[in-house]
Design an enzyme around this catalytic site. Structure first.
Site, PDB file in Angstrom:
ATOM      1  N   HIS A 290       0.690  -1.178   0.151  1.00 18.90           N
ATOM      2  CA  HIS A 290      -0.054   0.096  -0.047  1.00 18.90           C
ATOM      3  C   HIS A 290       0.779   1.072   0.041  1.00 18.90           C
ATOM      4  CE1 HIS A 290      -3.504  -2.655   1.318  1.00 18.90           C
ATOM      5  NE2 HIS A 290      -3.948  -1.856   0.418  1.00 18.90           N
TER       6      HIS A 290
ATOM      7  N   HIS B 235      -7.257   6.883  -2.979  1.00 20.46           N
ATOM      8  CA  HIS B 235      -8.025   6.014  -2.181  1.00 20.46           C
ATOM      9  C   HIS B 235      -7.408   5.127  -1.225  1.00 20.46           C
ATOM     10  CE1 HIS B 235      -6.109   2.668  -4.472  1.00 20.46           C
ATOM     11  NE2 HIS B 235      -6.546   1.798  -3.599  1.00 20.46           N
TER      12      HIS B 235
ATOM     13  N   ASP C 291      -8.902  -1.526  -8.368  1.00 21.74           N
ATOM     14  CA  ASP C 291      -8.301  -1.473  -7.138  1.00 21.74           C
ATOM     15  C   ASP C 291      -7.577  -3.134  -6.699  1.00 21.74           C
ATOM     16  OD1 ASP C 291      -7.124  -1.035  -4.309  1.00 21.74           O
ATOM     17  OD2 ASP C 291      -8.913  -1.334  -3.433  1.00 21.74           O
TER      18      ASP C 291
END
Ligand code: AMP
Ligand code: ZN
Length: 673
Positions: free
Chosen positions: A401, A441, A570
């Protein structure tokens, strides 16, 4: 439809759906000797035989007779089906007898009110069915004399139920006159008297019952007694409407249907309508851990442990003062982005070339391709500062991430936005929202899952009440970073209402990336968009442009398309070319391993025990992730957006993991030969 068939076989006629109402005429040669039997023709499916006749008028007359005879009769029969369907579904109890008062038909409502099964009544004379002694002696006589004269009779009547109870009913008996003016049938409609002035009883919903006249409204009873009805009409939620309709249908349904509907109601009353329940089938620990780790929120997993994640002040990059420009992107970086409009674009090349700042570079290029600055009326310098500000708040220390993941999701988003169906559905404000949502996001992602943050009692989990903790934080922080400083406020020049619409769309998309809602978003997309589109295509080909457009562009459906789009972007890494897919799998596994390490160190509950670096089979974890989350979602997205290349990669990648697993290998790649 009349079909004149000159040759055997006529399977093609029988194969069409309307063939049940077709009259098929065999045109035969005039027999030169004896007249042959028509039986073989009837057996093979013909309805009529017509002897070949060169006289036009003879043919025409035959067709006229067919039209007035057989075809008309077929139409009437078809109407009969519809009438019987209406009878079956009527809430009034209906009984039909013949002229001798032999019962020929009762509907399900009749069965349910009187307690009989059809089979116990049909063929019986009405006089054989016990009458209640509560009727006045002359009532039957009056009734009979009236209806036998062909007149309708209506009045109050006591009928005896099968169990011996008497029910007071309002009965209307109508004689049906047939050919020659003779009475052929009697139709009786029974309405139990206690139902006359109020709605039908809904035993499963205490206090709430449906109005016969206004099924969309409900009336509240102030007491539990059904007799007192408060006249106040209240707003009713769609799911309550559905439950009410099922309840009402149960009243007049035969037992097996009512029981099946009970099970339906049980399911509808749960809140987890869209999440498949992991039962006996799903015993694979990888699936269990992934599902547990990604799909449960903190409320079910609170440990009381006081590990704190600080809600820090957003990070401000020191180099904000000297933003780079789209024009002065170093050539070796620009070169890695040359094919950014292709699905096979290699984001890791860009990551290396730009020293782990791919979000700013790719953002500048993609946002300019979509005219984002023009749409927002914002200078390019503001966009640059904004991209840098957002990128600086991604943690470069996370193996998965980090800002490369955000750039990857932005890339996939841009790719999907160029698909024809998506373009037909979305407007420019949706495209801009999607690109901004993809960029922000996962901003400030700590490299730990929601469950971990809740178990650890982190400040973020407390702030967001253990619900969609990370996603709420990503969305909120994105707007804080953006609006805190005019230098990077890309929304500054927007008109207020347009800004509110854009902000809402961005928040909705970021929140849609939360995995607890995965099945809800996918199922809503399939039910509201894919299925109606498929039905249209089946009915009339793709010709019905207006209806297709209606489905694609309705405001509710545009929201579903955007949610599905960002979700697919995603978690599109299993659909990337094999080398990229392997790299992403390695990165996410490493991040999960680091979480497990920390859970052990801090004596926290281990959220995903299979992700232990000493024992984990990465191929097995990828197979489970693809099986559980990816395959169905991308099948649906491919059906909509047409993505054969992604599906091909997904297939290859799945086979790659399967192969490693069959060789009992746990690693990302096979060992060198
Ligand atoms: P996000 O945090 O917005 O990236 O949400 C996507 C979720 O899917 C995250 O929880 C990821 O950990 C998970 N995920 C993405 N790719 C994979 C993968 N290849 N294997 C397992 N989990 C994944
Ligand atoms: Zn993400």
């Amino acid at each position: 439809m009349i079909n004149v068939c000159l040759c055997f076989p006529f399977r093609s006629i029988r194969a069409v759906t309307s063939s049940e109402n077709t009259v098929i005429v065999a045109v035969v040669k005039r027999p030169d000797r004896e007249e042959a039997s028509v039986m073989p023709l009837i057996k093979s499916g013909f309805n009529r035989r017509y002897v070949e006749n060169p006289n036009m008028m003879a043919c025409y007359n035959e067709l006229l007779q067919l039209e007035r005879g057989e075809v008309l009769a077929q139409f009437k029969l078809r109407a009969c089906n519809a009438i019987f369907t209406a009878l079956e579904q009527s809430q009034e109890a209906i009984e039909i007898t013949n002229e001798d008062q032999v019962i020929q038909y009762v509907n399900p409502a009749y069965e349910s009110i009187m307690g009989y099964q059809q089979g116990e009544l049909i063929g019986k004379e009405i006089t054989e069915v016990p009458k209640s002694e509560k009727n006045k002696p002359d009532l039957l006589e009056t009734m009979n004399s009236c209806i036998q004269k062909g007149k309708e009779w209506q009045g109050i009547y006591y009928a005896k139920k099968k169990n011996g109870d008497s029910v007071q009913q309002n009965v209307k008996i109508t004689p049906v006159i047939g050919q020659g003016g003779k009475i052929r049938h009697y139709v009786s409609i029974h309405r139990p008297l206690h139902d006359q002035n109020k709605a039908p009883r809904l035993p499963r919903l205490q206090l709430v019952f449906l109005s016969r006249q206004f099924p969309e409204k409900i009336f509240l009873s102030t007491h539990s007694s059904m007799a007192r009805i408060h006249s106040m009409t209240i707003m009713i939620a769609p799911i309550t409407k559905v439950i009410n309709i099922i309840n009402a249908a149960q009243e007049s349904s035969p037992m097996p249907v009512a029981e099946a509907l009970d099970r339906v109601l049980e399911i509808l009353r749960t809140t987890e309508l869209y999440s498949p329940q992991l039962g006996t089938k799903e015993e694979d620990p990888h699936t269990n851990d992934l599902v547990g780790g990604l799909m449960t929120d903190g409320l079910r997993r609170l440990s009381g442990n006081e590990y704190i994640f600080a809600v820090k002040q957003p990070h401000l990059p020191s180099h904000l003062a000297m933003p780079l420009s789209l024009n002065d992107i170093p050539p070796h970086v620009a070169q890695t982005m040359e094919n950014e409009d292709s699905w096979d674009f290699d984001i890791f090349n860009l990551e290396t070339a730009c020293l782990k700042r791919p979000l700013t570079y790719l953002g500048l290029k993609i946002f300019s391709r979509f005219g984002v600055c023009e749409f927002l009326s914002c200078p390019e310098a503001t966009l640059r500062s904004w991209l840098q500000g957002i990128e600086a708040n991604y943690h470069s220390t996370n193996s998965y991430h980090n800002s490369s993941h955000a750039a990857d999701v932005m890339h996939a988003t841009a790719y999907f936005l160029c698909k024809e169906r998506v373009k037909q559905s979305l407007e420019q404000i949706d495209e801009v929202a999607a690109l901004i949502a993809a960029t922000v996001h996962d901003v400030d992602h700590p490299g730990r899952t929601n469950s971990f943050l809740c178990n650890a009692g982190s400040e973020l989990a407390i702030l967001y009440n253990d619900t969609a903790v990370l996603e709420s934080h990503h969305a909120a922080l994105a707007f804080q970073i953006t609006t805190r400083d005019d230098k990077c406020n890309i929304f500054k020049n927007m008109e207020r209402n347009e800004y509110r619409t854009l902000r809402q769309a961005i928040i909705d998309m970021v929140l849609a990336t939360e995995m607890t809602k995965h099945f809800e978003h996918v199922n809503k997309f399939v039910n509201s968009i894919n299925k109606p589109l498929a039905a249209l295509e089946e009915n009339g080909g793709i010709g019905d442009e207006e209806s297709v457009k209606g489905i694609l562009t309705s405001p509710d459906n545009r929201i579903l398309v955007k949610r599905m789009l960002i979700k697919c972007a995603d978690i599109s890494n299993p659909c990337r070319p094999l080398e990229l897919c392997i790299e992403w799998a390695g990165r996410i596994s490493e991040e999960y391993f680091a979480q497990t390490d920390e859970e052990k160190r801090q004596s926290l509950p281990v959220v995903m025990p299979v992700f232990d670096r000493n024992t984990c089979s990465i191929p097995k974890s990828q197979i489970s992730f693809i099986d559980y989350f990816i395959t169905d979602m991308f099948d649906a997205w491919d059906a909509f957006a047409d993505l054969p290349n992604l599906m091909q990669h997904l297939d290859n990648n799945f086979k790659y993991w399967k192969d490693l697993d069959e060789r009992k290998l746990h690693s990302l790649r096979p060992p060198p030969e």
